[in-house]
Design a protein around this motif. Structure first.
Motif, short mmCIF file in Angstrom:
data_model
loop_
_atom_site.label_atom_id
_atom_site.label_comp_id
_atom_site.label_asym_id
_atom_site.label_seq_id
_atom_site.Cartn_x
_atom_site.Cartn_y
_atom_site.Cartn_z
N VAL A 103 33.38 14.08 58.61
CA VAL A 103 32.21 13.36 59.10
C VAL A 103 32.51 12.71 60.45
O VAL A 103 31.71 12.79 61.39
N GLU A 104 33.67 12.08 60.56
CA GLU A 104 34.02 11.42 61.82
C GLU A 104 34.21 12.45 62.93
O GLU A 104 33.85 12.19 64.09
N SER A 106 32.58 15.29 63.13
CA SER A 106 31.23 15.74 63.51
C SER A 106 30.58 14.76 64.47
O SER A 106 29.86 15.15 65.39
N PHE A 257 28.54 17.67 59.56
CA PHE A 257 28.21 16.40 58.89
C PHE A 257 27.80 16.64 57.44
O PHE A 257 28.26 15.95 56.52
N GLY A 260 30.76 17.48 55.36
CA GLY A 260 31.57 16.30 55.09
C GLY A 260 31.01 15.46 53.97
O GLY A 260 31.75 14.96 53.11
N VAL A 261 29.68 15.30 53.95
CA VAL A 261 29.04 14.44 52.96
C VAL A 261 28.86 15.16 51.62
O VAL A 261 29.17 14.61 50.56
N GLU A 266 32.86 12.88 51.45
CA GLU A 266 33.42 11.75 52.19
C GLU A 266 32.48 10.55 52.09
O GLU A 266 31.26 10.69 51.99
N MET A 268 30.15 7.43 52.84
CA MET A 268 29.19 7.06 53.89
C MET A 268 28.52 5.73 53.52
O MET A 268 27.38 5.69 53.05
N ARG A 272 27.99 2.93 58.27
CA ARG A 272 28.22 4.23 58.92
C ARG A 272 26.91 4.98 59.10
O ARG A 272 26.67 5.62 60.13
N TRP A 273 26.05 4.91 58.07
CA TRP A 273 24.72 5.50 58.22
C TRP A 273 23.99 4.89 59.41
O TRP A 273 23.33 5.61 60.19
N PHE A 276 25.35 6.35 62.65
CA PHE A 276 24.89 7.73 62.86
C PHE A 276 23.42 7.78 63.23
O PHE A 276 23.01 8.56 64.10
#
Length: 320
Positions: A103-104, A106, A257, A260-261, A266, A268, A272-273, A276
């Motif tokens: 995620v990071e 992405s 992303f 990742g989720v 991962e 979130m 973090r949401w 993003f």
């Protein structure tokens, strides 16, 4: 001609989808290479990329650019800089994916267009439109929010974004097409990478010969995974408008992303949401402004071209 044009654009669109689709799905590939470490994978990627690209150029007989490049020390120096920067980018990306930071990573490619704009202002003294300034400021706020969310700066994202933006800036000055550029850069990388792999083997720490034939084949496929999307991107770039490519570029980080989720599961948390969402808002503003500016620039050309088209039809009505 119009049918042929539509066919070319369809081919270009399919190649663009293939390029960004491969880049988006590549996080599924790097974990397959474990137990090889990130540096070993990186070295194999450099070595096998040159092998794959050299074979491609041999088939299409496109070598004239190499002689011209060797006679230009300044361009050779820029190629070396590009090779060094993309080495950092590749290494950080492989490490981040194989250590649970998809995620990071992405995020790095989401903010890359914004970093490119910021570098244009700082290094090239470019002037931004108000909407572009708003997008850059939103991305800066997003980084602050994400820093709070991660408990540290999102250094993986920032490293990927700045290294890739720098790479793009240097590549513009070199002026080579995608496949030729990759060939030149991996030629610079080849000897250090090969020396590292030979040293690793001498130390008994190489996985290329100790983890079975399947593992060795997967390591060799790093060249295809690296070069194939570039070939597809090159085919797309000459067939579809830049505005279309600009929209397609978000396919890769969106896919990463989601992987990742949803696939790697991962974490979130809300902050973090929030970070993003701010980045996505900035990109929405940037895309809207770019499309609006492109339409405004195209309108005068269309009006200027209309009378010429009419007069040509009047002169030769059969062709019309």
């Amino acid at each position: 001609m119009s049918g042929k044009s539509r066919g070319e654009q369809r081919t270009g669109l399919l190649n663009g989808l293939a390029a960004y689709g491969i880049w988006g799905l590549v996080p599924l590939f790097w974990p397959l290479l474990i137990p090889a470490g990130a540096v070993e994978i990186l070295a194999h990627r450099m070595v096998w990329s040159l092998v794959f690209v050299a074979l491609t150029l041999l088939v299409v007989r496109r070598w004239a650019w190499a002689g011209a490049l060797l006679r230009q020390p300044r361009r050779l120096g820029l190629v070396t800089v590009a090779a060094a920067v993309i080495t950092v980018n590749w290494g950080v990306y492989i490490w981040s994916v194989n250590n649970g930071h998809v995620v990071e990573s992405s995020l790095g490619y989401f903010i890359n267009p914004l970093v490119t704009i910021a570098m244009g202002v700082l290094l090239l003294k470019e002037r931004l439109r108000p909407v572009q300034w708003a997008a850059v400021l939103l991305s800066a706020v997003a980084v602050v929010v994400l820093t709070a969310g991660y408990g540290r700066p999102p250094w993986i994202s920032l490293c990927l974004a700045f290294s890739f933006a720098t790479y793009g800036l240097v590549k513009k000055k070199v002026g080579l097409d995608g496949v030729e550029s990759l060939a030149a850069e991996t030629a610079v990388q080849f000897l250090p990478a090969l020396a590292y792999l030979l040293w690793l083997g001498a130390q008994g720490r190489s996985t290329f010969t100790t983890e079975g034939a399947g593992h060795a084949v997967l390591l060799a496929c790093t060249g295809i995974v690296t070069a194939l999307p570039l070939v597809c991107f090159g085919a797309a770039a000459v067939r579809v408008p830049l505005s279309t490519l600009g929209l397609l570029q978000y396919l890769a980080p969106v896919t990463q992303f989601l992987l990742g989720v949803l696939y790697f599961h991962e974490s979130m948390p809300p902050e973090r949401w929030a970070g993003f969402v701010l980045v996505w808002l900035a990109l929405t503003l940037l895309t809207w402004d770019g499309l609006r500016t492109a339409r405004r620039a195209a309108a005068p050309r269309a009006r200027a071209g209309a009378p010429r088209a009419a007069s040509a039809a009047d002169r030769n009505p059969v062709d019309a």
